[in-house]
Design a protein around this motif. Structure first.
Motif, mmCIF file in Angstrom:
data_model
loop_
_atom_site.group_PDB
_atom_site.id
_atom_site.type_symbol
_atom_site.label_atom_id
_atom_site.label_comp_id
_atom_site.label_asym_id
_atom_site.label_seq_id
_atom_site.Cartn_x
_atom_site.Cartn_y
_atom_site.Cartn_z
ATOM 1 N N VAL A 167 0.776 -1.112 0.021
ATOM 2 C CA VAL A 167 -0.085 -0.003 0.056
ATOM 3 C C VAL A 167 0.972 1.423 0.145
ATOM 4 C CG1 VAL A 167 -1.708 1.409 1.309
ATOM 5 C CG2 VAL A 167 -1.852 -1.434 1.047
ATOM 6 N N VAL A 168 1.850 1.154 0.876
ATOM 7 C CA VAL A 168 2.879 2.221 0.760
ATOM 8 C C VAL A 168 3.378 2.770 -0.471
ATOM 9 C CG1 VAL A 168 4.987 3.240 1.719
ATOM 10 C CG2 VAL A 168 3.533 2.165 3.245
ATOM 11 N N ALA A 169 3.896 1.541 -1.175
ATOM 12 C CA ALA A 169 4.311 1.533 -2.691
ATOM 13 C C ALA A 169 3.483 2.302 -3.446
ATOM 14 C CB ALA A 169 4.739 0.422 -3.158
ATOM 15 N N VAL A 170 2.131 1.680 -3.449
ATOM 16 C CA VAL A 170 1.133 2.350 -4.501
ATOM 17 C C VAL A 170 0.960 3.784 -4.312
ATOM 18 C CG1 VAL A 170 -1.410 2.318 -4.939
ATOM 19 C CG2 VAL A 170 -0.020 0.083 -4.664
ATOM 20 N N LEU A 171 0.789 4.356 -3.092
ATOM 21 C CA LEU A 171 0.563 5.678 -2.579
ATOM 22 C C LEU A 171 1.890 6.478 -3.142
ATOM 23 C CD1 LEU A 171 -1.073 5.356 0.938
ATOM 24 C CD2 LEU A 171 -2.089 5.801 -1.256
ATOM 25 N N SER A 172 2.839 5.937 -2.915
ATOM 26 C CA SER A 172 3.972 6.722 -3.264
ATOM 27 C C SER A 172 4.138 6.837 -5.089
ATOM 28 C CB SER A 172 5.230 5.919 -2.871
ATOM 29 O OG SER A 172 5.576 6.085 -1.591
ATOM 30 N N ALA A 173 3.818 5.635 -5.582
ATOM 31 C CA ALA A 173 3.610 5.688 -7.028
ATOM 32 C C ALA A 173 2.748 6.618 -7.672
ATOM 33 C CB ALA A 173 3.443 4.145 -7.641
ATOM 34 N N LEU A 174 1.742 6.825 -6.734
ATOM 35 C CA LEU A 174 0.469 7.805 -7.278
ATOM 36 C C LEU A 174 0.873 9.360 -6.911
ATOM 37 C CD1 LEU A 174 -2.570 5.885 -6.668
ATOM 38 C CD2 LEU A 174 -1.387 5.981 -8.783
ATOM 39 N N GLY A 175 2.156 9.463 -6.237
ATOM 40 C CA GLY A 175 2.471 10.839 -5.714
ATOM 41 C C GLY A 175 1.636 11.444 -4.516
ATOM 42 N N LEU A 176 0.971 10.340 -3.769
ATOM 43 C CA LEU A 176 0.503 10.497 -2.544
ATOM 44 C C LEU A 176 1.406 10.377 -1.213
ATOM 45 C CD1 LEU A 176 -2.878 8.702 -3.612
ATOM 46 C CD2 LEU A 176 -2.480 11.156 -3.463
ATOM 47 N N ASP A 177 1.106 10.995 -0.167
ATOM 48 C CA ASP A 177 1.822 10.833 0.975
ATOM 49 C C ASP A 177 1.432 9.703 1.731
ATOM 50 O OD1 ASP A 177 3.436 11.047 3.058
ATOM 51 O OD2 ASP A 177 2.558 13.118 3.789
ATOM 52 N N PRO A 178 2.326 8.580 1.917
ATOM 53 C CA PRO A 178 2.082 7.452 2.622
ATOM 54 C C PRO A 178 2.249 7.501 4.038
ATOM 55 C CG PRO A 178 4.212 7.026 1.636
ATOM 56 C CD PRO A 178 3.700 8.319 1.239
ATOM 57 N N ALA A 179 2.733 8.536 4.547
ATOM 58 C CA ALA A 179 2.847 8.744 6.084
ATOM 59 C C ALA A 179 1.705 9.745 6.773
ATOM 60 C CB ALA A 179 4.350 9.375 6.347
ATOM 61 N N ARG A 180 0.575 9.934 5.888
ATOM 62 C CA ARG A 180 -0.422 10.954 6.449
ATOM 63 C C ARG A 180 -1.230 10.098 7.632
ATOM 64 N NH1 ARG A 180 -2.784 15.560 3.622
ATOM 65 N NH2 ARG A 180 -0.965 16.171 2.151
ATOM 66 N N SER A 181 -1.727 10.891 8.557
ATOM 67 C CA SER A 181 -2.200 10.341 9.500
ATOM 68 C C SER A 181 -3.793 9.847 9.380
ATOM 69 C CB SER A 181 -2.267 11.339 10.769
ATOM 70 O OG SER A 181 -3.305 12.640 10.493
ATOM 71 N N ASP A 182 -4.517 10.240 8.198
ATOM 72 C CA ASP A 182 -5.607 9.647 7.775
ATOM 73 C C ASP A 182 -5.784 9.581 6.200
ATOM 74 O OD1 ASP A 182 -5.959 12.434 6.454
ATOM 75 O OD2 ASP A 182 -6.589 13.380 8.414
#
Length: 435
Positions: free
Chosen positions: A107-122
């Motif tokens: 999931v972290v890799a997916v979010l990163s690939a889409l330019g999203l922050d995988p460390a968000r709290s929500d």
């Protein structure tokens, strides 16, 4: 350096382990893959097409994990709306825990690939991204970034909702290809009988000659409708052959003859134990060690059939490799389900290369959510590249150089051509455009 690597001549001879490793990583990274087993559907299939952050987080791998990490009962979790389930999983596995498992790192890799922050709290940012994205647009984006040229779906004619869609015609998107899944026919005759009867096929409670004749007609009709790349079934760890059962008779007198007559492989995924913890629903299945001599007997007694086989137990992998050395009509494929973890993918790929050379299918994504392609294939490519690089380096160390053209040929075979040839399809369709 990267630009120099991209312009390398196919005829270049590689004589050092360092050169081999650089070029192997490049070729594996750039070669498109034909994903031969997924549970993905095109957007035209409506609710069957799963994509987006809530689908990604409520995948059954993460449901099983959250039961260990959070103080929540399965029955209470399942009563929650899907968005609330996703919020709970995000908080438990990504905020209050470090995402160390393969499924959470994915999931972290997916979010990163889409330019999203995988460390968000929500999940606010991720939900805004998917809210503003059309499914057709997301399919194009994900297939392109994952370098997946096409996928094979898992298509169930016993599901009335999916069957109704097929009655309207095949998917227009040529990147989505069919596989005819026949689990109820072989594993649950009562369910299969109801579906066949409702569709006008004359079958009774027993698998007699009349039932087998109509079951064969059903299979033929759906092959004509779907144009599948293979017939497929998931089988338990105690599957045996020959077997004096309705399943045994249907395999012998319906499935194998249909595959021969239509030139299709029979794909068997062996080793699942259903509902070891029923409270978890789809997340509650387990695995068991199967008897590979069953595969020996099937391949030996049906030499004119082609078999695609993957097994769920790690302990079965060496036996399956040896079986494939003995039977040219057996094609091992993928690292399925609980085996799709880097340490095990690496081990199985190396074992297969050492025993079978490039004559197997190293991986399939088994993706049920579109965005899973953005982690499953990059992770698998890394492990496949490392295993291949070690084999090429060993060839060089043994005194035989390799060329870039040879390596490119091998990776194409592993990523698409072995499967397409086995399925009786032209490798040219690996690059089929969308319609």
């Amino acid at each position: 350096m990267a630009e120099k690597d991209r312009s390398v001549s196919p005829d270049q001879v590689l004589r050092t382990a360092e050169e081999v490793r650089v070029q192997t990583r490049r070729i594996v990274s750039e070669t498109p893959v034909f994903d031969m087993h997924t549970h993905l559907f095109p957007p035209a299939f409506g609710d069957l097409s799963r994509w987006g952050i809530d689908s990604l987080l409520t995948y059954h791998y993460l449901v099983a994990e959250v039961m260990r990490a959070a103080d929540v009962r399965a029955v209470d979790f399942q009563r929650l709306p899907r968005a609330a389930q996703a919020d709970l999983i995000w908080d438990a596995l990504f905020v209050r825990s470090t995402p160390l498992s393969e499924a959470t790192r994915g999931v972290v890799a997916v979010l990163s690939a889409l330019g999203l922050d995988p460390a968000r709290s929500d999940l606010r940012q991720a939900r805004e991204f998917f809210r503003d994205t059309r499914p057709e647009q997301q399919v194009d984006l994900v297939l392109d970034r994952a370098r997946v040229s096409a996928v094979v779906m898992t298509n169930d004619p016993f599901d009335p909702n999916e069957a109704a869609l097929w009655q309207k015609g095949r998917p227009a998107d040529a990147r989505f290809n069919a596989a005819l899944r026949i689990d109820p026919l072989l594993n649950d005759w009562a369910t299969a009988r109801r579906a066949l009867s409702a569709a006008g096929y004359a079958v009774g409670p027993d698998v007699d000659d009349r039932a087998m004749a109509d079951a064969r007609r059903f299979v033929d009709d759906w092959i004509a409708r779907m144009d599948p790349f293979y017939l497929a079934v998931s089988l338990p760890d105690d599957f045996a052959w020959p077997e004096d059962s309705s399943r045994g008779r249907l395999i012998e007198h319906v499935v194998l003859p249909a595959c021969r007559d239509h030139g299709l492989p029979f794909a068997m995924m062996i080793g699942v134990r259903r509902a070891v913890n029923p409270a978890l629903g789809d997340a509650g299945d387990g695995l068991g060690h199967a008897d590979v001599s069953t595969i020996h007997r099937l391949c030996r007694t049906h030499p004119d059939n082609r078999f695609l086989v993957t097994m769920l137990s790690r302990e079965n992998q060496h036996e399956l490799c040896v079986a494939a050395r003995k039977f040219a009509n057996l094609m091992p494929f993928g690292c399925w389900w609980f085996l799709n973890n880097p340490s095990i993918v690496s081990e199985i790929t190396r074992e297969r290369l050492e025993l079978l050379g490039p004559t197997f299918i190293p991986q399939h994504s088994d993706a049920r959510v579109l965005e899973q392609l953005l982690y499953k294939w990059p992770h698998s490519r890394r492990d496949i590249a490392n295993a291949l690089a070690d084999q090429y380096a060993a060839v060089v160390e043994n005194g035989r150089p390799v060329t870039v053209a040879e390596m490119t040929r091998d990776v194409r075979r592993l990523f698409s051509e072995n499967f397409l040839n086995w399925a009786g399809r032209s490798p040219a369709i690996a690059a089929a455009p969308a319609v």
